[in-house]
Design a protein around this motif. Structure first.
Motif, PDB file in Angstrom:
ATOM      1  N   ILE A   1       0.840  -1.200   0.000  1.00 39.45           N
ATOM      2  CA  ILE A   1       0.000   0.000   0.000  1.00 39.45           C
ATOM      3  C   ILE A   1       0.875   1.250   0.000  1.00 39.45           C
ATOM      4  N   LYS A   2       1.912   1.262   0.829  1.00 41.33           N
ATOM      5  CA  LYS A   2       2.797   2.423   0.932  1.00 41.33           C
ATOM      6  C   LYS A   2       3.554   2.687  -0.365  1.00 41.33           C
TER       7      LYS A   2
ATOM      8  N   ILE B   1      -7.898   0.689  -1.939  1.00 43.80           N
ATOM      9  CA  ILE B   1      -8.149  -0.086  -0.733  1.00 43.80           C
ATOM     10  C   ILE B   1      -9.648  -0.303  -0.588  1.00 43.80           C
ATOM     11  N   ILE B   2     -10.049  -1.571  -0.513  1.00 42.65           N
ATOM     12  CA  ILE B   2     -11.464  -1.914  -0.459  1.00 42.65           C
ATOM     13  C   ILE B   2     -11.820  -2.577   0.866  1.00 42.65           C
TER      14      ILE B   2
ATOM     15  N   GLY C   1      -8.395   5.896   3.827  1.00 40.51           N
ATOM     16  CA  GLY C   1      -8.365   5.871   2.364  1.00 40.51           C
ATOM     17  C   GLY C   1      -9.171   4.757   1.726  1.00 40.51           C
ATOM     18  N   ALA C   2      -9.774   3.897   2.537  1.00 39.58           N
ATOM     19  CA  ALA C   2     -10.548   2.782   1.996  1.00 39.58           C
ATOM     20  C   ALA C   2     -11.927   3.234   1.522  1.00 39.58           C
TER      21      ALA C   2
ATOM     22  N   ALA D   1      -4.578  -8.526  -6.816  1.00 41.86           N
ATOM     23  CA  ALA D   1      -5.597  -8.318  -5.786  1.00 41.86           C
ATOM     24  C   ALA D   1      -5.171  -9.082  -4.542  1.00 41.86           C
ATOM     25  N   TYR D   2      -5.182  -8.421  -3.412  1.00 35.33           N
ATOM     26  CA  TYR D   2      -4.697  -9.027  -2.178  1.00 35.33           C
ATOM     27  C   TYR D   2      -5.745  -8.940  -1.069  1.00 35.33           C
ATOM     28  N   SER D   3      -5.731  -9.946  -0.202  1.00 38.00           N
ATOM     29  CA  SER D   3      -6.583  -9.962   0.980  1.00 38.00           C
ATOM     30  C   SER D   3      -5.684  -9.917   2.211  1.00 38.00           C
TER      31      SER D   3
END
Length: 239
Positions: A41-42, A49-50, A65-66, A114-116
Motif C-alpha cells: 500500500i505504501k 483499498i477496499i 483511504g478505503a 488483488a490481495y486480501s
C-alpha cells in the motif's frame, strides 16, 4: 416474474456466502501478511483499498483511504468498474472471508493484482496501523493498565460485535464469570467501542483474542476460542 427474480437473487446471495464460508476455512494464495499488505500500500501513490465489510461496519471504523464495497449490493459490478485493473487492489474484512472472495473475483475479472489482508481489520488496527474511527474509545490504554494493576487475575476478551467467532466466546465468559465471581476481573473490549486501546496494545492479530493476566503478567494469550474454560481453570489453579 418478480417472484422468480427474488428467488434468483436469494439463491445468488446464498451461493456467495457459502463460497465465503468455504474460503474462510482455508488461506488463499492471495492472502498476505500485514507487513506485505502495508508495504505494498505504501508503495502506491493512490492505493485502491477496499473494505469488504457491511456499510454499518465501515461507518464505525476503517483503514484510512478505503472505500466500502458491499458484496450484496445491486451495484457491485458498477463498483468494480470504477477500479483500475492495471493497479493492485487491497481488500480486507473483519477476518478474511469476504476479502478473500473479493480478491479472487477481481482476479477472475482480469485485474492484475488483488490481495486480501490476513486477519483483516483486527490485524490492521491491532498492530497500530492508521485508521479512521467515528467516535472516541470508551476505554483508554491508561485505564486498561490500571485495571490490570489493581486486580490479581484479569481475563480480557478482545473482539467485534460483527465477528461470528467472537459471539461464541460470550456464553463461555458468562460461565467463567459465574464460577469465579469477584475473584476474576473480566474485561470485554469491542472494536466498535474502543478501537484505540486495541491499536495501542499492538498485540491483536485476529478476533477474538483472549488474554489472561495474573499479578500483572500475561499467563496466556489465545487467538480464537479454543478450550477457554479449561485453560482458565488450569491457569488459575496454579498457586
Amino acid at each position: 416474474m418478480k417472484t422468480n427474480k427474488t428467488i434468483k437473487n436469494s439463491i445468488t446471495i446464498l451461493i456467495l456466502f457459502l463460497t465465503i464460508i468455504g474460503f474462510s476455512q482455508t488461506k488463499s494464495s492471495n492472502t498476505v501478511s500485514l507487513d506485505v499488505f502495508y508495504s505494498k500500500i505504501k508503495s502506491e501513490k493512490n492505493p485502491q483499498i477496499i473494505d469488504a465489510r457491511g456499510p454499518e461496519e465501515f461507518a464505525l471504523n476503517h483503514i484510512n483511504g478505503a472505500v466500502n464495497f458491499n458484496l450484496e449490493s445491486k451495484d457491485y459490478d458498477q463498483q468494480i468498474a470504477k477500479l483500475d485493473k492495471t493497479k493492485p487492489v487491497f481488500n480486507y474484512s473483519i477476518g478474511a472471508g469476504r476479502s478473500v472472495w473479493l480478491a479472487d473475483d477481481l482476479l477472475k475479472k482480469g485485474f492484475k493484482e488483488a490481495y486480501s489482508l490476513e486477519g483483516g481489520i483486527a490485524n490492521w488496527i491491532g498492530n497500530g496501523k492508521p485508521f479512521y474511527a467515528n467516535s472516541k474509545s470508551k476505554l483508554t490504554l491508561a485505564e486498561y493498565k490500571k485495571i490490570i494493576a489493581e486486580n490479581k487475575d484479569v481475563l480480557v476478551d478482545i473482539g467485534s460485535i460483527y465477528c461470528g467467532a467472537c459471539k461464541k466466546v460470550k456464553p463461555v465468559l458468562e460461565t467463567i464469570r459465574t464460577q469465579y465471581g469477584a475473584n476474576l476481573k473480566i474485561i470485554e473490549i469491542d472494536l466498535e467501542d474502543s478501537p484505540q486501546v486495541i491499536a495501542d496494545l499492538k498485540t491483536v492479530k485476529v478476533f477474538p483474542t483472549l488474554i489472561l493476566y495474573k499479578d500483572g503478567k500475561i499467563v496466556f494469550k489465545k487467538e480464537g476460542l479454543g478450550d477457554l474454560k479449561n485453560d482458565v481453570d488450569v491457569a488459575l489453579a496454579v498457586k
